[in-house]
Design a protein around this motif. Structure first.
Motif: not given
Length: 120
Positions: A108-114
């Motif tokens: 989730a955090d990587r998706v939101i960051e991207a």
């Protein structure tokens, strides 16, 4: 106003996972597509702010769909999604105009960051 996002993946559970992450973080999922051909159609119809695009799909693959979407809208923001070990495809995608890529299974955090990075 929430950013409008189109999710493209041939696996329904992957679309569900990413949709869940996005909606929990205040994004609006305006459409989903199960292959590249649908992705191109839905892009034309909805003009989303961002597209998450699987690379490996039946009919039209993600890179071909990305190229077509870029023809429709040269400013289209597309983030590619791929399983591990598809580095060559990821490079092709970036060269074709993808803004970023996310590796499956999604964190989730990587998706939101991207997404935040691509939309800013």
């Amino acid at each position: 106003m929430a950013n409008k996002i189109l999710i493209v993946d041939d696996a329904a559970f992957m679309r569900m996972m990413i949709k869940d992450i996005l909606t929990k973080n205040g994004y609006e999922v305006v459409a989903e597509a199960a292959d590249g051909a649908q992705a191109i159609e839905k892009y034309r119809e909805y003009r989303p702010d961002l597209v998450t695009m699987d690379i490996t799909m039946p009919e039209v693959d993600g890179i071909s769909a990305l190229k077509e979407i870029k023809k429709i809208d040269p400013n289209a923001k597309v983030i590619m999604c791929s399983a591990m070990g598809q580095q060559a495809m990821v490079i092709d995608a970036i060269q074709a105009g993808a803004k970023d890529f996310i590796v499956k299974p999604f964190q989730a955090d990587r998706v939101i960051e991207a997404i935040q990075k691509t939309l800013s």
